[in-house]
Each structure stands twice: as C-alpha cells, then as structure tokens.
Design a protein around this motif. Structure first.
Motif, PDB file in Angstrom:
ATOM      1  N   ASP A   1     -49.200 106.252 -72.535  1.00  0.00           N
ATOM      2  CA  ASP A   1     -49.118 105.021 -73.321  1.00  0.00           C
ATOM      3  C   ASP A   1     -47.700 104.818 -73.854  1.00  0.00           C
ATOM      4  N   LYS A   2     -46.972 105.904 -74.017  1.00  0.00           N
ATOM      5  CA  LYS A   2     -45.574 105.810 -74.451  1.00  0.00           C
ATOM      6  C   LYS A   2     -44.732 105.111 -73.376  1.00  0.00           C
ATOM      7  N   ALA A   3     -45.028 105.390 -72.108  1.00  0.00           N
ATOM      8  CA  ALA A   3     -44.311 104.732 -71.009  1.00  0.00           C
ATOM      9  C   ALA A   3     -44.575 103.230 -71.034  1.00  0.00           C
ATOM     10  N   VAL A   4     -45.828 102.846 -71.234  1.00  0.00           N
ATOM     11  CA  VAL A   4     -46.175 101.420 -71.304  1.00  0.00           C
ATOM     12  C   VAL A   4     -45.448 100.768 -72.481  1.00  0.00           C
ATOM     13  N   SER A   5     -45.402 101.453 -73.608  1.00  0.00           N
ATOM     14  CA  SER A   5     -44.695 100.939 -74.779  1.00  0.00           C
ATOM     15  C   SER A   5     -43.227 100.693 -74.451  1.00  0.00           C
ATOM     16  N   LYS A   6     -42.606 101.626 -73.751  1.00  0.00           N
ATOM     17  CA  LYS A   6     -41.192 101.472 -73.381  1.00  0.00           C
ATOM     18  C   LYS A   6     -40.997 100.308 -72.420  1.00  0.00           C
ATOM     19  N   TRP A   7     -41.945 100.115 -71.485  1.00  0.00           N
ATOM     20  CA  TRP A   7     -41.849  98.980 -70.569  1.00  0.00           C
ATOM     21  C   TRP A   7     -41.860  97.682 -71.373  1.00  0.00           C
ATOM     22  N   GLU A   8     -42.806  97.598 -72.310  1.00  0.00           N
ATOM     23  CA  GLU A   8     -42.994  96.362 -73.064  1.00  0.00           C
ATOM     24  C   GLU A   8     -41.818  96.057 -73.987  1.00  0.00           C
ATOM     25  N   ARG A   9     -41.083  97.074 -74.379  1.00  0.00           N
ATOM     26  CA  ARG A   9     -39.910  96.871 -75.233  1.00  0.00           C
ATOM     27  C   ARG A   9     -38.616  96.818 -74.418  1.00  0.00           C
ATOM     28  N   ASP A  10     -38.747  96.807 -73.094  1.00  0.00           N
ATOM     29  CA  ASP A  10     -37.606  96.754 -72.173  1.00  0.00           C
ATOM     30  C   ASP A  10     -36.650  97.927 -72.346  1.00  0.00           C
ATOM     31  N   LEU A  11     -37.199  99.080 -72.726  1.00  0.00           N
ATOM     32  CA  LEU A  11     -36.388 100.295 -72.833  1.00  0.00           C
ATOM     33  C   LEU A  11     -36.393 101.057 -71.511  1.00  0.00           C
ATOM     34  N   SER A  12     -37.415 100.792 -70.699  1.00  0.00           N
ATOM     35  CA  SER A  12     -37.483 101.329 -69.348  1.00  0.00           C
ATOM     36  C   SER A  12     -38.340 100.361 -68.538  1.00  0.00           C
ATOM     37  N   PHE A  13     -38.472 100.633 -67.257  1.00  0.00           N
ATOM     38  CA  PHE A  13     -39.203  99.735 -66.374  1.00  0.00           C
ATOM     39  C   PHE A  13     -40.160 100.533 -65.499  1.00  0.00           C
ATOM     40  N   PRO A  14     -41.255  99.902 -65.067  1.00  0.00           N
ATOM     41  CA  PRO A  14     -42.160 100.616 -64.152  1.00  0.00           C
ATOM     42  C   PRO A  14     -41.417 100.941 -62.859  1.00  0.00           C
ATOM     43  N   ASP A  15     -41.768 102.054 -62.250  1.00  0.00           N
ATOM     44  CA  ASP A  15     -41.193 102.413 -60.962  1.00  0.00           C
ATOM     45  C   ASP A  15     -41.524 101.302 -59.969  1.00  0.00           C
ATOM     46  N   ILE A  16     -40.577 100.970 -59.119  1.00  0.00           N
ATOM     47  CA  ILE A  16     -40.783  99.860 -58.181  1.00  0.00           C
ATOM     48  C   ILE A  16     -42.005 100.085 -57.291  1.00  0.00           C
ATOM     49  N   SER A  17     -42.299 101.319 -56.959  1.00  0.00           N
ATOM     50  CA  SER A  17     -43.454 101.604 -56.102  1.00  0.00           C
ATOM     51  C   SER A  17     -44.779 101.390 -56.838  1.00  0.00           C
ATOM     52  N   SER A  18     -44.736 101.284 -58.169  1.00  0.00           N
ATOM     53  CA  SER A  18     -45.971 101.068 -58.926  1.00  0.00           C
ATOM     54  C   SER A  18     -46.233  99.588 -59.212  1.00  0.00           C
ATOM     55  N   LEU A  19     -45.295  98.713 -58.857  1.00  0.00           N
ATOM     56  CA  LEU A  19     -45.477  97.283 -59.127  1.00  0.00           C
ATOM     57  C   LEU A  19     -46.703  96.696 -58.427  1.00  0.00           C
ATOM     58  N   PRO A  20     -46.994  97.055 -57.158  1.00  0.00           N
ATOM     59  CA  PRO A  20     -48.209  96.507 -56.542  1.00  0.00           C
ATOM     60  C   PRO A  20     -49.487  96.881 -57.308  1.00  0.00           C
ATOM     61  N   LYS A  21     -49.560  98.101 -57.795  1.00  0.00           N
ATOM     62  CA  LYS A  21     -50.734  98.529 -58.559  1.00  0.00           C
ATOM     63  C   LYS A  21     -50.823  97.763 -59.874  1.00  0.00           C
TER      64      LYS A  21
ATOM     65  N   GLN B   1     -52.475  99.514 -74.772  1.00  0.00           N
ATOM     66  CA  GLN B   1     -51.449 100.218 -73.991  1.00  0.00           C
ATOM     67  C   GLN B   1     -52.050 101.457 -73.343  1.00  0.00           C
ATOM     68  N   LEU B   2     -52.954 102.118 -74.046  1.00  0.00           N
ATOM     69  CA  LEU B   2     -53.593 103.313 -73.491  1.00  0.00           C
ATOM     70  C   LEU B   2     -54.467 102.957 -72.290  1.00  0.00           C
ATOM     71  N   ASN B   3     -55.222 101.854 -72.370  1.00  0.00           N
ATOM     72  CA  ASN B   3     -56.045 101.421 -71.229  1.00  0.00           C
ATOM     73  C   ASN B   3     -55.178 101.204 -69.991  1.00  0.00           C
ATOM     74  N   LEU B   4     -54.081 100.474 -70.181  1.00  0.00           N
ATOM     75  CA  LEU B   4     -53.195 100.187 -69.055  1.00  0.00           C
ATOM     76  C   LEU B   4     -52.561 101.472 -68.531  1.00  0.00           C
ATOM     77  N   ALA B   5     -52.150 102.335 -69.440  1.00  0.00           N
ATOM     78  CA  ALA B   5     -51.536 103.604 -69.043  1.00  0.00           C
ATOM     79  C   ALA B   5     -52.486 104.431 -68.188  1.00  0.00           C
ATOM     80  N   GLU B   6     -53.749 104.489 -68.587  1.00  0.00           N
ATOM     81  CA  GLU B   6     -54.733 105.267 -67.823  1.00  0.00           C
ATOM     82  C   GLU B   6     -54.923 104.696 -66.428  1.00  0.00           C
TER      83      GLU B   6
END
Length: 69
Positions: A32-52, A21-26
C-alpha cells in the motif's frame, strides 16, 4: 486548471471504484506504500504492470495514462 498527473489519475480511479490503497495494492501485488507513492507522484508503477492496472479499472492502457489539461 492544474494538469492531471498519472498519480492523481490512479487516485481518482481507485476512489471511483471504491477501493482503498490496500485493496489496489493487493490486486497489483505491491504494498500500500507503493500505491501511496504512485498517487503522490513520488514514484510510478512499473511499465510492465500498466496493463494489469488498466484491467483492474476496466480501461485500456491508453485510457489509463491519458493526460487531462
């Protein structure tokens, strides 16, 4: 069969690419907490970050967000 969510898809792709999660977060410029929340469906990546995010996994945005039943 349980429907695959965006969070479980991100987790699956991250593991397939042998990333923590830390690798992806960087790479995404988030915590890495944001990535954890994405993976648990507690939040979602910003739509503008989906292409990246899709680029990191070598996918198109459509492939990234596809839902599997």
């Amino acid at each position: 069969m349980k429907k695959q969510t965006l969070g479980t898809r991100i987790a699956e792709l991250r593991k397939e690419h042998a990333m923590t999660q830390l690798n992806l977060a960087e790479k995404m410029g988030v915590t890495d907490k944001a990535v954890s929340k994405w993976e648990r469906d507690l939040s979602f990546p910003d739509i503008s970050s989906l292409p990246k995010l899709a680029e990191i996994f070598g996918l198109s945005v459509d492939e990234l967000i596809q839902a599997k039943a």
